[in-house]
Motif scaffolding. Structure first.
Motif, PDB file in Angstrom:
ATOM      1  N   ALA A  27       0.791  -1.036  -0.131  1.00 18.63           N
ATOM      2  CA  ALA A  27      -0.172   0.081  -0.081  1.00 18.63           C
ATOM      3  C   ALA A  27       0.887   1.274   0.025  1.00 18.63           C
ATOM      4  O   ALA A  27       1.941   1.214   0.588  1.00 18.63           O
ATOM      5  N   LEU A  28       0.416   2.085  -0.747  1.00 19.21           N
ATOM      6  CA  LEU A  28       1.270   3.403  -0.951  1.00 19.21           C
ATOM      7  C   LEU A  28       1.065   4.450   0.031  1.00 19.21           C
ATOM      8  O   LEU A  28       0.011   5.369  -0.311  1.00 19.21           O
ATOM      9  N   ASP A  29       1.767   4.341   0.964  1.00 19.81           N
ATOM     10  CA  ASP A  29       1.444   5.490   2.162  1.00 19.81           C
ATOM     11  C   ASP A  29       2.428   6.584   1.829  1.00 19.81           C
ATOM     12  O   ASP A  29       2.993   6.629   0.704  1.00 19.81           O
ATOM     13  N   ILE A  30       2.219   7.529   2.498  1.00 22.81           N
ATOM     14  CA  ILE A  30       2.964   8.891   1.880  1.00 22.81           C
ATOM     15  C   ILE A  30       4.395   8.610   2.172  1.00 22.81           C
ATOM     16  O   ILE A  30       5.039   9.090   1.018  1.00 22.81           O
ATOM     17  N   GLY A  64      -2.696  -0.040  -3.480  1.00 23.08           N
ATOM     18  CA  GLY A  64      -3.367   1.379  -3.522  1.00 23.08           C
ATOM     19  C   GLY A  64      -2.885   2.133  -2.371  1.00 23.08           C
ATOM     20  O   GLY A  64      -2.093   1.997  -1.873  1.00 23.08           O
ATOM     21  N   ALA A  65      -3.610   3.440  -2.189  1.00 23.80           N
ATOM     22  CA  ALA A  65      -3.326   4.179  -1.185  1.00 23.80           C
ATOM     23  C   ALA A  65      -3.658   3.376   0.045  1.00 23.80           C
ATOM     24  O   ALA A  65      -4.253   2.341   0.093  1.00 23.80           O
ATOM     25  N   ASP A  66      -2.675   3.880   1.130  1.00 21.12           N
ATOM     26  CA  ASP A  66      -3.071   3.313   2.555  1.00 21.12           C
ATOM     27  C   ASP A  66      -4.208   3.614   3.321  1.00 21.12           C
ATOM     28  O   ASP A  66      -4.332   4.860   3.560  1.00 21.12           O
ATOM     29  N   LEU A  67      -5.104   2.675   3.164  1.00 22.82           N
ATOM     30  CA  LEU A  67      -6.316   2.905   3.639  1.00 22.82           C
ATOM     31  C   LEU A  67      -6.521   3.437   5.136  1.00 22.82           C
ATOM     32  O   LEU A  67      -7.195   3.933   5.843  1.00 22.82           O
ATOM     33  N   PRO A  94      11.508  10.852 -18.488  1.00 21.65           N
ATOM     34  CA  PRO A  94      11.761  11.000 -19.627  1.00 21.65           C
ATOM     35  C   PRO A  94      12.147   9.616 -20.334  1.00 21.65           C
ATOM     36  O   PRO A  94      12.326   9.466 -21.389  1.00 21.65           O
ATOM     37  N   LYS A  95      12.413   8.445 -19.548  1.00 21.19           N
ATOM     38  CA  LYS A  95      12.875   7.210 -19.710  1.00 21.19           C
ATOM     39  C   LYS A  95      11.850   6.229 -19.954  1.00 21.19           C
ATOM     40  O   LYS A  95      10.691   6.455 -19.253  1.00 21.19           O
ATOM     41  N   PRO A  96      12.099   5.168 -20.644  1.00 25.14           N
ATOM     42  CA  PRO A  96      10.891   4.149 -20.970  1.00 25.14           C
ATOM     43  C   PRO A  96      10.811   3.288 -19.299  1.00 25.14           C
ATOM     44  O   PRO A  96      11.767   3.047 -18.855  1.00 25.14           O
ATOM     45  N   VAL A  97       9.398   3.339 -19.128  1.00 24.40           N
ATOM     46  CA  VAL A  97       9.092   2.698 -17.798  1.00 24.40           C
ATOM     47  C   VAL A  97       8.450   1.461 -17.955  1.00 24.40           C
ATOM     48  O   VAL A  97       7.431   1.788 -18.745  1.00 24.40           O
ATOM     49  N   ILE A  98       8.778   0.336 -17.503  1.00 17.77           N
ATOM     50  CA  ILE A  98       8.042  -0.938 -17.640  1.00 17.77           C
ATOM     51  C   ILE A  98       7.457  -1.242 -16.026  1.00 17.77           C
ATOM     52  O   ILE A  98       8.225  -1.457 -15.224  1.00 17.77           O
ATOM     53  N   ALA A  99       6.181  -1.393 -16.214  1.00 18.44           N
ATOM     54  CA  ALA A  99       5.697  -2.019 -14.838  1.00 18.44           C
ATOM     55  C   ALA A  99       5.399  -3.458 -15.063  1.00 18.44           C
ATOM     56  O   ALA A  99       4.730  -4.088 -15.970  1.00 18.44           O
ATOM     57  N   ALA A 100       6.249  -3.971 -14.147  1.00 20.29           N
ATOM     58  CA  ALA A 100       6.018  -5.607 -13.975  1.00 20.29           C
ATOM     59  C   ALA A 100       5.079  -5.950 -12.867  1.00 20.29           C
ATOM     60  O   ALA A 100       5.648  -6.112 -11.637  1.00 20.29           O
ATOM     61  N   VAL A 101       3.937  -6.224 -13.382  1.00 21.34           N
ATOM     62  CA  VAL A 101       2.790  -6.300 -12.266  1.00 21.34           C
ATOM     63  C   VAL A 101       2.739  -7.740 -11.824  1.00 21.34           C
ATOM     64  O   VAL A 101       2.375  -8.707 -12.491  1.00 21.34           O
ATOM     65  N   ASN A 102       3.116  -8.058 -10.593  1.00 18.67           N
ATOM     66  CA  ASN A 102       3.471  -9.211 -10.072  1.00 18.67           C
ATOM     67  C   ASN A 102       2.249  -9.747  -9.274  1.00 18.67           C
ATOM     68  O   ASN A 102       1.985 -10.976  -8.951  1.00 18.67           O
ATOM     69  N   GLY A 103       1.179  -8.749  -9.073  1.00 16.82           N
ATOM     70  CA  GLY A 103      -0.075  -9.189  -8.076  1.00 16.82           C
ATOM     71  C   GLY A 103      -1.055  -8.497  -8.342  1.00 16.82           C
ATOM     72  O   GLY A 103      -1.076  -7.923  -9.227  1.00 16.82           O
ATOM     73  N   PHE A 104      -1.745  -8.030  -7.058  1.00 17.07           N
ATOM     74  CA  PHE A 104      -2.727  -7.170  -6.948  1.00 17.07           C
ATOM     75  C   PHE A 104      -2.262  -5.558  -7.582  1.00 17.07           C
ATOM     76  O   PHE A 104      -1.040  -5.173  -6.749  1.00 17.07           O
ATOM     77  N   ALA A 105      -2.869  -5.088  -8.494  1.00 13.30           N
ATOM     78  CA  ALA A 105      -2.649  -3.661  -8.879  1.00 13.30           C
ATOM     79  C   ALA A 105      -4.029  -3.017  -8.616  1.00 13.30           C
ATOM     80  O   ALA A 105      -4.701  -2.691  -9.646  1.00 13.30           O
ATOM     81  N   LEU A 106      -4.124  -2.400  -7.654  1.00  5.40           N
ATOM     82  CA  LEU A 106      -5.655  -1.929  -7.084  1.00  5.40           C
ATOM     83  C   LEU A 106      -5.434  -0.471  -6.800  1.00  5.40           C
ATOM     84  O   LEU A 106      -4.462   0.143  -6.241  1.00  5.40           O
ATOM     85  N   GLY A 107      -6.514   0.281  -7.228  1.00  6.03           N
ATOM     86  CA  GLY A 107      -6.661   1.690  -6.861  1.00  6.03           C
ATOM     87  C   GLY A 107      -5.362   2.383  -7.299  1.00  6.03           C
ATOM     88  O   GLY A 107      -5.058   2.567  -8.528  1.00  6.03           O
ATOM     89  N   GLY A 108      -4.705   3.083  -6.557  1.00  5.81           N
ATOM     90  CA  GLY A 108      -3.497   3.773  -6.661  1.00  5.81           C
ATOM     91  C   GLY A 108      -2.195   2.916  -7.248  1.00  5.81           C
ATOM     92  O   GLY A 108      -1.310   3.391  -8.004  1.00  5.81           O
ATOM     93  N   GLY A 109      -2.164   1.627  -7.018  1.00  2.00           N
ATOM     94  CA  GLY A 109      -1.524   0.511  -7.710  1.00  2.00           C
ATOM     95  C   GLY A 109      -1.627   0.416  -9.205  1.00  2.00           C
ATOM     96  O   GLY A 109      -0.798   0.557  -9.830  1.00  2.00           O
ATOM     97  N   CYS A 110      -3.020   0.422  -9.474  1.00  2.00           N
ATOM     98  CA  CYS A 110      -3.267   0.371 -10.823  1.00  2.00           C
ATOM     99  C   CYS A 110      -2.983   1.687 -11.681  1.00  2.00           C
ATOM    100  O   CYS A 110      -2.223   1.696 -12.609  1.00  2.00           O
ATOM    101  N   GLU A 111      -3.190   2.791 -10.801  1.00  2.00           N
ATOM    102  CA  GLU A 111      -2.659   3.980 -11.485  1.00  2.00           C
ATOM    103  C   GLU A 111      -1.138   4.113 -11.620  1.00  2.00           C
ATOM    104  O   GLU A 111      -0.677   4.733 -12.688  1.00  2.00           O
TER     105      GLU A 111
END
Ligand code: CO8
Length: 257
Positions: A27-30, A64-67, A94-111
């Motif tokens: 979870a993406l806390d501050i 996602g965000a830290d609930l 400016p550089k290519p960014v590759i997301a390697a999605v290994n599991g849940f990408a929810l809310g802010g994680g999907c964003e």
């Protein structure tokens, strides 16, 4: 406090950014968002880094965000956080960014995944914008980037119902670049990153810039932007090297200048 964002070398010229808060499903806390922004700010200007891969440790890419942190917050507190500044750093990389999605990408994680240029999904990955189920809505570009990626009617279903979709469905609707067997995710991410890292970095940056900015412009202006970027590349050594190597029937060695 233990760092929740780890930056490592994945291959020559390839940096790996790993979110490491598995006990909270990343979870993406501050502090984590701050560390992500710092990492991207640094990697964006590191001349040795040509490609960035981002992934998560454990069962989640990011849930996602830290609930726990967000639950008691008021509007003035949320406004004062100015967290869009963190996201801007990632969006403007400016550089290519590759997301390697290994599991849940929810809310802010999907964003976060949608801030990338290429999304590799493990077969068991899950995507969704479940904010509606906790009484809010996406706040880091989900309403805009998802619509641009998959179109209004697929996006509306995901946004309005909060439904979670699997990697196969994400692939069908155009939310991901490729689906990869779970055990091969990082190998595939590394191989794709290395492939990009061998290509001319200024041309890669110009393609990314024109695609992202062109999307929001009228067609004529977007085509003019493309034309100018195309012409600009003829002032790079890499253009001379690329075309010279073709004519000499040898492999090019791009220097990023
Ligand atoms: N925030 C805080 N803690 C979380 C979160 C989260 N988003 N997700 C999981 N955790 C914690 C759980 O509370 C639990 O902690 P504890 O052990 O202390 O009880 C631990 O992680 C493990 O969670 P689960 O037991 O639920 O693990 P499962 O593997 O069974 O399920 C799921 C994983 C499906 C990811 C589930 O945890 C879940 O549904 N999480 C919430 C997902 C969600 O609703 N995300 C949207 C959040 S809102 C949002 O992102 C707004 C975006 C605004 C823009 C800015 C974004 C950064």
């Amino acid at each position: 406090m233990k760092p929740t964002v780890i930056v490592e070398d994945l291959a020559p010229h390839v940096a790996l950014v790993r979110i490491e808060r598995p006990e909270a499903r990343n979870a993406l806390d501050i502090p984590t968002r701050h560390a992500l922004a710092e990492a991207f700010a640094r990697l964006s200007v590191d001349p040795d880094v040509r490609v960035i891969v981002i992934t998560g440790t454990g069962k989640a890419f990011a849930a996602g965000a830290d609930l726990k942190d967000m639950a008691p917050r008021t509007s003035p507190e949320m406004i004062a956080r100015r967290t869009h500044l963190h996201w801007q750093v990632i969006a403007q990389c400016p550089k290519p960014v590759i997301a390697a999605v290994n599991g849940f990408a929810l809310g802010g994680g999907c964003e976060l995944a949608m801030h990338a240029d290429l999304i590799l999904a493990a077969e068991s990955a899950k995507f969704g914008q479940p904010e509606i189920k906790v009484g809010i809505m996406p706040g880091a570009g989900g309403t805009q980037r998802l619509v641009r990626a998959v179109g209004k009617f697929k996006a509306m279903k995901i946004l309005l119902t909060g439904a979670i979709i699997d990697a196969a469905e994400a692939d069908r609707i155009g939310l991901v670049t490729e689906v990869v067997p779970d055990a091969q995710l990082m190998d595939r991410a590394r191989a794709l990153a290395v492939e990009l890292a061998m290509l001319p970095p200024i041309a890669l940056a110009e393609i990314k810039d024109v695609v992202l900015h062109g999307e929001d412009l009228p067609l004529g202006a977007a085509l003019a932007l493309e034309r100018k970027a195309f012409q600009l590349l003829f002032s790079t050594d890499d253009q001379k090297e690329g075309m010279g190597a073709f004519l000499d029937k040898r492999s090019p060695d791009f220097k990023g200048r």
